[in-house]
Scaffold this motif. Structure first.
Motif, PDB file in Angstrom:
ATOM      1  N   PRO A  69       0.806  -1.223   0.000  1.00 54.45           N
ATOM      2  CA  PRO A  69       0.000   0.000   0.000  1.00 54.45           C
ATOM      3  C   PRO A  69       0.839   1.274   0.000  1.00 54.45           C
ATOM      4  CG  PRO A  69       0.125  -0.873   2.218  1.00 54.45           C
ATOM      5  CD  PRO A  69       0.917  -1.800   1.342  1.00 54.45           C
ATOM      6  N   VAL A  70       2.173   1.113  -0.015  1.00 48.72           N
ATOM      7  CA  VAL A  70       3.089   2.267  -0.069  1.00 48.72           C
ATOM      8  C   VAL A  70       4.155   1.995  -1.121  1.00 48.72           C
ATOM      9  CG1 VAL A  70       2.745   2.956   2.346  1.00 48.72           C
ATOM     10  CG2 VAL A  70       4.553   1.310   1.758  1.00 48.72           C
ATOM     11  N   LEU A 132       5.547 -14.391  -3.073  1.00 44.82           N
ATOM     12  CA  LEU A 132       4.574 -13.309  -2.840  1.00 44.82           C
ATOM     13  C   LEU A 132       4.944 -12.602  -1.545  1.00 44.82           C
ATOM     14  CD1 LEU A 132       1.975 -11.691  -3.283  1.00 44.82           C
ATOM     15  CD2 LEU A 132       0.706 -13.587  -2.220  1.00 44.82           C
ATOM     16  N   VAL A 133       5.162 -11.287  -1.632  1.00 45.77           N
ATOM     17  CA  VAL A 133       5.459 -10.473  -0.454  1.00 45.77           C
ATOM     18  C   VAL A 133       4.287  -9.520  -0.250  1.00 45.77           C
ATOM     19  CG1 VAL A 133       7.029  -8.814   0.606  1.00 45.77           C
ATOM     20  CG2 VAL A 133       7.939 -10.602  -0.898  1.00 45.77           C
ATOM     21  N   LYS A 134       3.637  -9.613   0.911  1.00 46.65           N
ATOM     22  CA  LYS A 134       2.526  -8.708   1.230  1.00 46.65           C
ATOM     23  C   LYS A 134       2.983  -7.724   2.298  1.00 46.65           C
ATOM     24  CE  LYS A 134      -2.251  -8.397   2.773  1.00 46.65           C
ATOM     25  NZ  LYS A 134      -2.071  -7.500   3.927  1.00 46.65           N
ATOM     26  N   VAL A 135       2.858  -6.454   1.988  1.00 48.67           N
ATOM     27  CA  VAL A 135       3.262  -5.397   2.912  1.00 48.67           C
ATOM     28  C   VAL A 135       2.024  -4.914   3.664  1.00 48.67           C
ATOM     29  CG1 VAL A 135       4.367  -3.144   3.124  1.00 48.67           C
ATOM     30  CG2 VAL A 135       5.111  -4.738   1.338  1.00 48.67           C
ATOM     31  N   VAL A 168       2.020 -20.078  -5.199  1.00 48.34           N
ATOM     32  CA  VAL A 168       3.238 -19.329  -4.865  1.00 48.34           C
ATOM     33  C   VAL A 168       4.188 -20.240  -4.104  1.00 48.34           C
ATOM     34  CG1 VAL A 168       2.087 -17.098  -4.847  1.00 48.34           C
ATOM     35  CG2 VAL A 168       2.285 -18.389  -2.723  1.00 48.34           C
ATOM     36  N   ARG A 169       5.471 -20.029  -4.323  1.00 47.66           N
ATOM     37  CA  ARG A 169       6.493 -20.864  -3.703  1.00 47.66           C
ATOM     38  C   ARG A 169       6.737 -20.470  -2.257  1.00 47.66           C
ATOM     39  NH1 ARG A 169      12.104 -20.215  -3.805  1.00 47.66           N
ATOM     40  NH2 ARG A 169      11.908 -18.537  -5.312  1.00 47.66           N
ATOM     41  N   GLU A 170       6.630 -19.160  -1.974  1.00 46.00           N
ATOM     42  CA  GLU A 170       6.884 -18.657  -0.622  1.00 46.00           C
ATOM     43  C   GLU A 170       6.001 -17.452  -0.364  1.00 46.00           C
ATOM     44  OE1 GLU A 170      10.724 -17.300   2.144  1.00 46.00           O
ATOM     45  OE2 GLU A 170      10.998 -17.789   0.030  1.00 46.00           O
ATOM     46  N   PHE A 171       5.526 -17.340   0.865  1.00 45.51           N
ATOM     47  CA  PHE A 171       4.646 -16.232   1.255  1.00 45.51           C
ATOM     48  C   PHE A 171       5.323 -15.465   2.383  1.00 45.51           C
ATOM     49  CE2 PHE A 171       1.089 -14.203   3.387  1.00 45.51           C
ATOM     50  CZ  PHE A 171       0.286 -13.795   2.344  1.00 45.51           C
ATOM     51  N   ILE A 172       5.591 -14.177   2.138  1.00 44.09           N
ATOM     52  CA  ILE A 172       6.299 -13.344   3.116  1.00 44.09           C
ATOM     53  C   ILE A 172       5.428 -12.147   3.463  1.00 44.09           C
ATOM     54  CG2 ILE A 172       8.377 -11.976   3.564  1.00 44.09           C
ATOM     55  CD1 ILE A 172       9.778 -13.646   1.366  1.00 44.09           C
ATOM     56  N   VAL A 173       5.387 -11.801   4.740  1.00 40.92           N
ATOM     57  CA  VAL A 173       4.632 -10.633   5.206  1.00 40.92           C
ATOM     58  C   VAL A 173       5.615  -9.634   5.806  1.00 40.92           C
ATOM     59  CG1 VAL A 173       2.809  -9.794   6.730  1.00 40.92           C
ATOM     60  CG2 VAL A 173       2.612 -12.056   5.688  1.00 40.92           C
ATOM     61  N   VAL A 174       5.516  -8.377   5.373  1.00 41.07           N
ATOM     62  CA  VAL A 174       6.359  -7.308   5.922  1.00 41.07           C
ATOM     63  C   VAL A 174       5.512  -6.477   6.881  1.00 41.07           C
ATOM     64  CG1 VAL A 174       7.788  -5.291   5.395  1.00 41.07           C
ATOM     65  CG2 VAL A 174       7.704  -7.213   3.789  1.00 41.07           C
ATOM     66  N   GLY A 175       5.974  -6.345   8.121  1.00 38.65           N
ATOM     67  CA  GLY A 175       5.273  -5.525   9.094  1.00 38.65           C
ATOM     68  C   GLY A 175       4.385  -6.305  10.027  1.00 38.65           C
ATOM     69  N   GLY A 176       4.719  -7.566  10.235  1.00 42.01           N
ATOM     70  CA  GLY A 176       3.881  -8.383  11.110  1.00 42.01           C
ATOM     71  C   GLY A 176       4.449  -8.588  12.496  1.00 42.01           C
ATOM     72  N   GLY A 177       5.461  -7.864  12.871  1.00 41.81           N
ATOM     73  CA  GLY A 177       5.991  -7.961  14.222  1.00 41.81           C
ATOM     74  C   GLY A 177       7.239  -8.808  14.363  1.00 41.81           C
ATOM     75  N   GLY A 178       7.695  -9.410  13.261  1.00 42.01           N
ATOM     76  CA  GLY A 178       8.955 -10.151  13.320  1.00 42.01           C
ATOM     77  C   GLY A 178       8.839 -11.588  13.778  1.00 42.01           C
ATOM     78  N   ALA A 179       7.603 -12.141  13.801  1.00 44.32           N
ATOM     79  CA  ALA A 179       7.421 -13.545  14.168  1.00 44.32           C
ATOM     80  C   ALA A 179       6.981 -14.336  12.958  1.00 44.32           C
ATOM     81  CB  ALA A 179       6.407 -13.664  15.293  1.00 44.32           C
ATOM     82  N   VAL A 187       7.319 -13.860   8.444  1.00 44.72           N
ATOM     83  CA  VAL A 187       7.037 -12.474   8.800  1.00 44.72           C
ATOM     84  C   VAL A 187       8.337 -11.750   9.132  1.00 44.72           C
ATOM     85  CG1 VAL A 187       5.735 -10.942  10.333  1.00 44.72           C
ATOM     86  CG2 VAL A 187       4.812 -13.193   9.727  1.00 44.72           C
ATOM     87  N   VAL A 188       8.512 -10.562   8.526  1.00 41.59           N
ATOM     88  CA  VAL A 188       9.665  -9.706   8.834  1.00 41.59           C
ATOM     89  C   VAL A 188       9.161  -8.334   9.253  1.00 41.59           C
ATOM     90  CG1 VAL A 188      11.235 -10.928   7.268  1.00 41.59           C
ATOM     91  CG2 VAL A 188       9.906  -9.000   6.411  1.00 41.59           C
ATOM     92  N   LYS A 189      10.004  -7.600   9.991  1.00 42.55           N
ATOM     93  CA  LYS A 189       9.567  -6.319  10.549  1.00 42.55           C
ATOM     94  C   LYS A 189       9.550  -5.190   9.526  1.00 42.55           C
ATOM     95  CE  LYS A 189      11.168  -7.285  15.238  1.00 42.55           C
ATOM     96  NZ  LYS A 189      12.118  -6.901  16.311  1.00 42.55           N
ATOM     97  N   GLY A 190      10.539  -5.151   8.627  1.00 40.72           N
ATOM     98  CA  GLY A 190      10.622  -4.017   7.709  1.00 40.72           C
ATOM     99  C   GLY A 190      11.439  -4.340   6.466  1.00 40.72           C
ATOM    100  N   TRP A 191      11.780  -3.273   5.736  1.00 35.22           N
ATOM    101  CA  TRP A 191      12.460  -3.423   4.446  1.00 35.22           C
ATOM    102  C   TRP A 191      13.833  -4.068   4.581  1.00 35.22           C
ATOM    103  CZ3 TRP A 191       8.625  -3.065   1.462  1.00 35.22           C
ATOM    104  CH2 TRP A 191       7.684  -2.026   1.526  1.00 35.22           C
ATOM    105  N   GLU A 192      14.593  -3.686   5.604  1.00 35.09           N
ATOM    106  CA  GLU A 192      15.944  -4.228   5.780  1.00 35.09           C
ATOM    107  C   GLU A 192      15.901  -5.740   5.990  1.00 35.09           C
ATOM    108  OE1 GLU A 192      18.875  -2.889   5.558  1.00 35.09           O
ATOM    109  OE2 GLU A 192      18.483  -0.737   5.533  1.00 35.09           O
TER     110      GLU A 192
END
Length: 200
Positions: A69-70, A132-135, A168-179, A187-192
């Motif tokens: 969304p950004v 697939l990366v969902k932000v 999809v081979r892998e599903f990644i979420v950005v901004g889910g708290g790092g768990a 789930v990862v916390k941010g862009w880095e």
């Protein structure tokens, strides 16, 4: 009349000499090539390690969808585009051209996609496949250049993961708290952290 003396075949020694010479030369050439190409296993491993990423870049790029969304930071778009066939998917019905800051990267502006519904995002992610990366909302980034008053589509992460399934081979979420969890995917916390996970 005395018997005729048989003439000796003078070609036999030449034929034997030629065969022996050919065998010796062929053996020498084979040995030279075998010794020249012989490299210890440790040297082969160390020589191939730095070129692993280069080989991946030279081959076909794996597809990656970034549903956001950004506008992600330019450095991230540049790095992902170098290693992946990147598709940007925005949750809005009003389309817009490629952001000017992305033009200096290898990102293909024709790979910007838009969706108006959750089903639309699911369909696009299935078609692209790969990763697939969902932000999520709240992740830092520049606002989309959409019309005033337009509301962006909300997509439930668990339903999206279920809907894309084996497409999809892998599903990644950005901004889910790092768990990490089965319902949310990786789930990862941010862009880095996303860049580290993708290896870019």
């Amino acid at each position: 009349m005395p018997p005729r003396r048989r003439l000796r075949d003078s070609t036999a020694p030449l034929w034997l000499a030629a065969t022996a010479a050919t065998t010796i030369i062929a053996g020498g050439v084979w040995a030279w090539y075998a010794l020249r190409d012989a490299t210890p296993a440790t040297e082969q491993e160390s020589a191939s390690a730095p070129t692993e990423r280069v080989k991946r870049r030279n081959g076909p790029k794996p597809p990656l969808s970034l549903a956001t969304p950004v506008l992600p930071p330019t450095w991230l778009i540049s790095r992902i585009s170098d290693d992946y066939e990147l598709h940007l998917i925005f949750p809005t019905k009003s389309s817009f051209p490629s952001p000017p800051q992305y033009r200096a990267t290898s990102f293909d502006p024709h790979r910007i996609l838009f969706h108006e519904t959750a089903e639309g995002l699911t369909h696009l992610a299935r078609v692209v496949g790969g990763i697939l990366v969902k932000v999520e909302r709240g992740v830092e980034g520049e606002e989309l250049p959409i019309e005033d008053g337009e509301e962006m589509v909300e997509v439930d992460t668990a339903k999206l993961k279920e809907g894309t399934g084996n497409f999809v081979r892998e599903f990644i979420v950005v901004g889910g708290g790092g768990a990490s969890g089965d319902k949310a995917g990786t789930v990862v916390k941010g862009w880095e952290e996303l860049a580290q996970l993708l290896g870019v």
